[in-house]
Design an enzyme around this catalytic site. Structure first.
Site, PDB file in Angstrom:
ATOM      1  N   GLY A 192       0.811  -1.214   0.000  1.00 54.16           N
ATOM      2  CA  GLY A 192       0.000   0.000   0.000  1.00 54.16           C
ATOM      3  C   GLY A 192       0.843   1.262   0.000  1.00 54.16           C
ATOM      4  O   GLY A 192       0.372   2.330  -0.387  1.00 54.16           O
ATOM      5  N   HIS A 193       2.081   1.171   0.443  1.00 51.10           N
ATOM      6  CA  HIS A 193       2.982   2.330   0.485  1.00 51.10           C
ATOM      7  C   HIS A 193       4.119   2.120  -0.503  1.00 51.10           C
ATOM      8  O   HIS A 193       5.016   1.323  -0.266  1.00 51.10           O
ATOM      9  CB  HIS A 193       3.538   2.515   1.896  1.00 51.10           C
ATOM     10  N   HIS A 253      -2.232   9.988  -0.272  1.00 42.40           N
ATOM     11  CA  HIS A 253      -1.124  10.160   0.667  1.00 42.40           C
ATOM     12  C   HIS A 253       0.092  10.701  -0.096  1.00 42.40           C
ATOM     13  O   HIS A 253       0.606  10.055  -1.017  1.00 42.40           O
ATOM     14  CB  HIS A 253      -0.821   8.802   1.298  1.00 42.40           C
ATOM     15  N   GLU A 305      -2.940  12.563   5.366  1.00 43.42           N
ATOM     16  CA  GLU A 305      -1.647  13.169   4.998  1.00 43.42           C
ATOM     17  C   GLU A 305      -1.584  13.345   3.484  1.00 43.42           C
ATOM     18  O   GLU A 305      -0.621  12.957   2.822  1.00 43.42           O
ATOM     19  CB  GLU A 305      -0.489  12.284   5.478  1.00 43.42           C
ATOM     20  N   GLU A 321       4.367  17.395   4.866  1.00 40.26           N
ATOM     21  CA  GLU A 321       5.226  16.510   5.675  1.00 40.26           C
ATOM     22  C   GLU A 321       6.677  16.607   5.221  1.00 40.26           C
ATOM     23  O   GLU A 321       6.964  16.696   4.026  1.00 40.26           O
ATOM     24  CB  GLU A 321       4.722  15.063   5.550  1.00 40.26           C
ATOM     25  N   CYS A 396       9.156   8.674  10.914  1.00 41.41           N
ATOM     26  CA  CYS A 396       9.605   8.548   9.526  1.00 41.41           C
ATOM     27  C   CYS A 396      10.507   9.715   9.114  1.00 41.41           C
ATOM     28  O   CYS A 396      11.435   9.533   8.329  1.00 41.41           O
ATOM     29  CB  CYS A 396       8.407   8.457   8.590  1.00 41.41           C
ATOM     30  N   CYS A 397      10.214  10.922   9.654  1.00 41.14           N
ATOM     31  CA  CYS A 397      10.897  12.112   9.128  1.00 41.14           C
ATOM     32  C   CYS A 397      12.361  12.275   9.579  1.00 41.14           C
ATOM     33  O   CYS A 397      13.227  12.469   8.725  1.00 41.14           O
ATOM     34  CB  CYS A 397      10.109  13.369   9.466  1.00 41.14           C
TER      35      CYS A 397
END
Ligand SMILES: [Zn+2]
Length: 619
Positions: A192-193, A253, A305, A321, A396-397
């Site tokens: 999905g990502h 997203h 997001e 983001e 994640c960032c």
């Protein structure tokens, strides 16, 4: 120019290109904001990140998977990816400037990963520890291939940086398992990502193993065909609404869409698929024209997001983001290498100096996840939007920021058949094959960039210099570059002068949320207004149209060196409480003359944490 592809030490090594990238360590950045970011990344951010690999659970989770410790799994199902991004940051840092402990961290991590990895190559601590019965069974949100992608990118970095082949062996075992299941055995599952696509292409570039490229191509082409199970977020969320070649606009997203685009360009370049490349360029043009913040940030909605509709660009609710800024830079860099067009370097510059640079505090130990263009007093300190934080439950960032800063040298210059192209202006040394260039500049504070050839092969070649679209002469260079062709000798110089007069910028009339407002830019920097620099309430100030802003050099506590901009404004009388914030009849009463002071957006939130706005109402 000599072909550098056989020895690239950088994140990207395409086998065909319009522009050939340089090694991370071929560009020595010796000052300016880029130099400062690399310094604090090395001295503050990376040490913090290494500490967090233990605290956050990333490394302990893998010890659980290896059966070496007890306890409970900690964090999200994609917790492993934090370690992978941290490994990549350390690998590029080692490549740039070898230091104590970098190689050991990579080797120890590779050993731990090898012990945690199943004999069949599978590796994901969440699924191995918590959900063994669901391995590859819930790809719509499992992030298993997403994590594999970050593992592969870390391993490619370590291999190219010359600090460990062991990590590559772990990554290849997992990649081979993915190839077996999702290519050879015909499983049509897709994560999905998106993320693994671009990683698989890079692994193909490193190893020559074509099945990695074939799997990446299959994953790109299968998205948008309804093969991803419902997550309750709708098919747009994971870009599964339309096949990639047919999709005309960025949706869902933001980070997923932008990582997907990096993979789309990689597959297109390696397979010579111009239809696929054109589809990505089509979406780029739409995205830039209708869904991009002035800072280069992407994602208008907190919900999911996600990208919003065209021209839905609210300054206060802008999500932007930090990872989306990074993913955008990755995509634009691939498009630049593929096409040679300066518009992609322009957007990289805008994103680097604004959306991306704002993500990290001046001291390098706090980070934004969300990068809005306005902060009201209501959100001060408490809300998720509030101030930068040392770490996040979903982190994640921060390590993503670190891996980009470590590899910044890769994004400065390239070579091509004509000579050397410089895309970003930083003081230091560029070694491009047989050419060594010294760059002296105080950019972006000053617009003069002086190049001195320190060594060069005999014969004519071209020095190509990006002329930003924001500069007065930006429209004169059709592909965005000025060309200086001559028989360069050691000691020859050339000076580029860019006009840094502040610009008052208006939004497109269809951006409803910004109607009646203006922002200030100078060179590549977007400015913002912080409460701390104003006399009286920032929210009662309005800019006077047509007045020329003034430039003021400063050294401010918390910020260090900066250039402020003062603009003529009016101060409106404070509003009085009433039943509804709407009135019939006349508009605002006349104000009194005032000055509004702006600071570069990337330096915001390093002082009192008060109200901030990029877009100001016009009087
Ligand atoms: Zn992120």
């Amino acid at each position: 120019m000599s072909d550098l592809t056989d020895r690239v030490r950088g994140p990207l090594a395409p086998s065909t290109a319009s522009q050939w990238p340089l090694n991370v360590d071929d560009v020595e950045i010796q000052g300016g904001p880029f130099g400062r970011w690399q310094q604090i990344n090395r001295e503050a951010s990376i040490p913090l990140g290494l500490e967090q690999m233990e605290k956050s659970g990333a490394a302990p989770n893998l010890r659980l998977a290896a059966g070496e410790s007890g306890g409970a799994f900690k964090g999200y199902r994609f917790q492993d990816s934090d370690l992978y991004k941290q490994l990549e940051a350390v690998a590029w840092e080692h490549c740039r400037l070898p230091g104590d402990g970098y190689r050991a961290f990579i080797e120890e991590s590779a050993a731990l990963l090898a012990r945690a990895q199943r004999p069949d190559g599978y590796l994901n601590s969440h699924y191995q520890v918590v959900k063994q019965d669901k391995i590859f069974a819930e790809l719509e949100y499992s992030h298993e291939m997403y994590c594999a992608g970050h593992l592969i990118q870390a391993a490619v970095a370590a291999a190219r940086a010359g600090c460990g082949e062991d990590l590559l062996a772990v990554a290849r075992r997992f990649a081979d398992l993915l190839v077996q299941r999702f290519l050879t055995d015909g499983d049509d599952g897709i994560d999905g990502h998106a993320e693994v696509e671009t990683a698989l292409v890079e692994l193909y570039r490193l190893t020559g193993e074509r099945s990695y490229l074939e799997l990446a191509g299959k994953l790109v082409d299968n998205r948008g065909r309804g093969l991803i199970a419902s997550t309750g977020m709708g098919p747009l969320y994971a870009q599964d609404h339309l096949p990639v070649r047919e999709a005309g606009t960025a949706v869902g997203h933001a980070v997923r869409q932008l990582y997907l685009e990096a993979g789309v360009v990689d597959v297109a370049v390696e397979t010579g698929d111009t239809t696929l490349l054109d589809s990505s360029i089509r979406r780029w043009e739409d995205l830039v024209a209708t869904k991009t913040s002035i800072t280069g940030g992407h994602g208008s909605r907190h919900d999911g997001e996600a990208f919003g509709e065209r021209y839905e660009l609210p300054p206060d609710r802008a999500y932007n983001e930090s990872c989306a800024a990074i993913a955008s830079i990755h995509w634009n860099w691939r498009l630049l290498l593929a096409t040679g067009h300066g518009r992609y370097a322009d957007l990289i510059e805008r994103t680097l100096y604004n959306a991306f640079a704002a993500s990290t505090s001046a001291d390098g130990i706090r980070f934004f996840y969300v990068n809005p263009l306005q902060r009201r007093a209501d959100l001060f300190e408490d809300a998720y939007l509030g101030r930068r934080r040392e770490w996040f439950a979903c982190a994640c960032c921060p390590p993503n920021i670190m891996r980009l800063v470590s590899s910044l040298g890769h994004y400065v210059a390239t070579t091509d058949d004509e000579g050397v192209s410089v895309h970003q202006y930083v003081p230091g040394v560029i070694r491009a094959g047989d050419v060594t260039l010294e760059v002296e500049t105080d950019y972006p504070w000053d617009g003069r960039v002086r190049f001195t050839v320190r060594s060069a092969p005999g014969g004519e070649w071209t020095l190509k210099l990006r002329v930003p679209a924001w500069s007065a002469s930006g429209q004169e260079a059709p592909d965005g570059y000025a060309r200086i062709r001559r028989d360069w000798q050691a000691g020859d110089t050339h000076t580029l002068d860019l006009d840094l007069t502040p610009r008052i910028v208006r939004p497109h009339r269809r951006i409803d949320a910004l109607r009646g407002c203006a922002a200030i830019e100078r060179g590549p920097l977007v400015y913002c207004f912080e409460q701390i620099d104003q006399d009286g309430d920032l929210e009662d100030l309005a800019l006077v149209p047509g007045a020329a802003p003034r430039v003021v050099e400063r050294d401010l506590p918390g910020l260090g060196r900066t250039v402020l901009i003062e603009a003529d404004a009016v101060r409106l009388p404070p509003s009085t409480p009433q039943d509804l914030p709407y009135t019939a009849g006349e508009q605002d009463p006349a104000g009194t003359p005032a000055t509004a002071t702006a600071v570069p957006y990337y330096q915001w939130d390093n002082r009192d944490g008060g109200v901030m706005r990029v877009w100001m109402p016009l009087a």
